[in-house]
Design a protein around this motif. Structure first.
Motif, short mmCIF file in Angstrom:
data_model
loop_
_atom_site.label_atom_id
_atom_site.label_comp_id
_atom_site.label_asym_id
_atom_site.label_seq_id
_atom_site.Cartn_x
_atom_site.Cartn_y
_atom_site.Cartn_z
N LEU A 265 0.90 -1.15 -0.03
CA LEU A 265 0.18 0.01 0.17
C LEU A 265 0.71 1.32 0.13
O LEU A 265 0.53 2.16 -0.82
CB LEU A 265 -0.85 -0.06 1.42
N VAL A 266 1.72 0.98 0.74
CA VAL A 266 2.85 2.31 0.90
C VAL A 266 3.61 2.50 -0.43
O VAL A 266 3.89 3.72 -0.95
CB VAL A 266 3.62 2.31 2.08
N TYR A 267 4.17 1.56 -0.90
CA TYR A 267 5.17 1.72 -2.09
C TYR A 267 4.65 1.23 -3.35
O TYR A 267 4.20 1.72 -4.34
CB TYR A 267 6.42 1.00 -1.54
N LYS A 268 4.43 -0.25 -3.63
CA LYS A 268 4.16 -0.98 -4.65
C LYS A 268 3.17 -0.39 -5.61
O LYS A 268 3.03 0.01 -6.71
CB LYS A 268 4.04 -2.38 -4.71
N ASN A 269 1.94 -0.10 -4.62
CA ASN A 269 0.63 -0.02 -5.53
C ASN A 269 0.63 1.59 -5.87
O ASN A 269 0.15 1.85 -7.02
CB ASN A 269 -0.68 -0.04 -4.54
N ARG A 270 1.40 2.45 -5.12
CA ARG A 270 1.47 3.78 -5.36
C ARG A 270 2.40 4.02 -6.67
O ARG A 270 2.18 4.66 -7.46
CB ARG A 270 1.77 4.64 -3.97
N ASN A 271 3.59 3.22 -6.39
CA ASN A 271 4.47 3.49 -7.69
C ASN A 271 3.91 3.15 -8.59
O ASN A 271 4.35 3.78 -9.85
CB ASN A 271 5.75 2.58 -6.99
N LYS A 272 3.18 2.03 -8.90
CA LYS A 272 2.56 1.50 -10.18
C LYS A 272 1.60 2.70 -10.71
O LYS A 272 1.66 3.05 -11.77
CB LYS A 272 1.82 0.25 -9.95
N ASP A 273 0.54 3.06 -9.86
CA ASP A 273 -0.12 4.33 -10.20
C ASP A 273 0.87 5.64 -10.74
O ASP A 273 0.08 6.18 -11.72
CB ASP A 273 -1.05 4.71 -9.09
N TRP A 274 1.91 5.84 -9.90
CA TRP A 274 2.47 7.19 -10.43
C TRP A 274 3.07 7.13 -11.84
O TRP A 274 3.30 7.93 -12.48
CB TRP A 274 3.76 7.30 -9.37
N ALA A 275 3.48 5.73 -11.97
CA ALA A 275 4.14 5.53 -13.27
C ALA A 275 3.17 5.59 -14.31
O ALA A 275 3.45 6.23 -15.43
CB ALA A 275 4.59 3.87 -13.61
#
Length: 314
Positions: A265-275
């Protein structure tokens, strides 16, 4: 003794400090990612949907800091001032929404529970020491609120402060320029990070935090890792930052799927959305300046990793 995962703590504290449509990948040529000579500063050069030059600047931030973090390099300041689009983790409107939800976020838990009913005598004594006569006001809160307060206090002892966080600096500069900024996250995404889990899991996390603070070895290790990350950041040593960040994950010795879920929730999911967001910014064209936590641009689930997976960058 079970240790608390530093990545989870960092996720909490950075969210706390910060609280002061699918992307098209139809381009025929991948954009070029370059790490500049400036501290934690990257640029992505590509073309927009009409074939015109398009650039995204990325300033990795540290949400805490001291006087060493400033001044910024000239190329960073110039890119910020001249950008067509400014983007932070939360938008201008998002900060206003957070302010309007302050009472809601700081309200006692809805079930009338008291935190101390779930703590040992040692843990209660610690909270009495920390909060003193204010403990009756703290006791009815949700556990995440107390964990947040303890985390902020712990990191203050490292000499680092949110006052020097680069996010605050960019926000202040944007305000002086009379500009607004977009957000990579919806406000609820940030709230979901710091309020993650049901009451029992939040109590568990609070207990881990208290144990970490009370144990001299664990507390010292946590502060050492944090200051090490900051020193590497100041030196623009991204490899060392990534090494330390990965090392922090070794502390997670508990077999609890919720720990991984929170990290995602903190990293992977957000990073994918940011990409996806960055791909859209490149397609829309012009120059975009993004300022967001450096941890999101490093490691196996970094934003850059997802951009490569999407064939947005080389």
């Amino acid at each position: 003794m079970k240790k608390m995962n530093l990545k989870r703590i960092l996720g909490i504290v950075f969210a706390v400090a910060l609280l002061s449509s699918c992307a098209s990948t139809s381009k025929s040529t991948a954009a070029k990612l370059t790490k500049t000579e400036s501290r934690a500063f990257w640029r992505i050069d590509g073309t927009d949907k009409n074939g015109n030059p398009s650039t995204v600047y990325i300033q990795g931030t540290f949400h805490l800091g001291d006087e060493q973090i400033l001044p910024l390099a000239d190329e960073v300041q110039n890119a910020f001032v001249n950008a067509d689009r400014l983007v932070g983790e939360i938008s201008t409107q998002g900060y206003a929404e957070l302010a309007s939800r302050s009472a809601e976020l700081n309200a006692p838990n809805k079930d009338g529970k008291k935190i101390t009913d779930s703590l040992t005598d040692t843990e209660k004594a610690f909270l009495i020491q920390v909060f003193g006569e204010n403990l009756p006001l703290v006791d009815p809160l949700d556990p995440w609120q107390v964990t947040t307060a303890l985390t902020a206090s712990l990191y203050a002892s490292s000499g680092l402060s949110a006052e020097y966080g680069l996010d605050n600096s960019f926000i202040a500069s944007a305000a002086q320029l009379g500009r607004t900024w977009e957000g990579l996250d919806e406000v609820q995404t940030q709230i979901d990070v710091i309020t993650y889990g049901d009451y029992d899991f939040q109590i568990k996390t609070l207990k881990e935090m208290i144990r970490t603070i009370l144990d001299p070895k664990d507390g010292a290790e946590l502060l050492s890792l944090t200051t090490g990350l900051y020193k590497a950041y100041v030196k623009d040593d991204m490899k060392e930052m990534e090494k330390l960040f990965n090392k922090s994950n070794e502390n997670d010795v508990e077999d609890d799927p919720r720990n991984k879920e929170m990290l995602d929730l903190v990293y992977k999911n957000r990073n994918k959305d940011w990409a996806k967001d960055i791909t859209n910014y490149l397609n829309e064209g012009g120059t975009t300046f993004i300022f967001a936590g450096t941890a999101h641009w490093l490691g196996d689930v970094s934003v850059f990793k997802f951009l490569r997976d999407m064939k947005t960058i080389n």
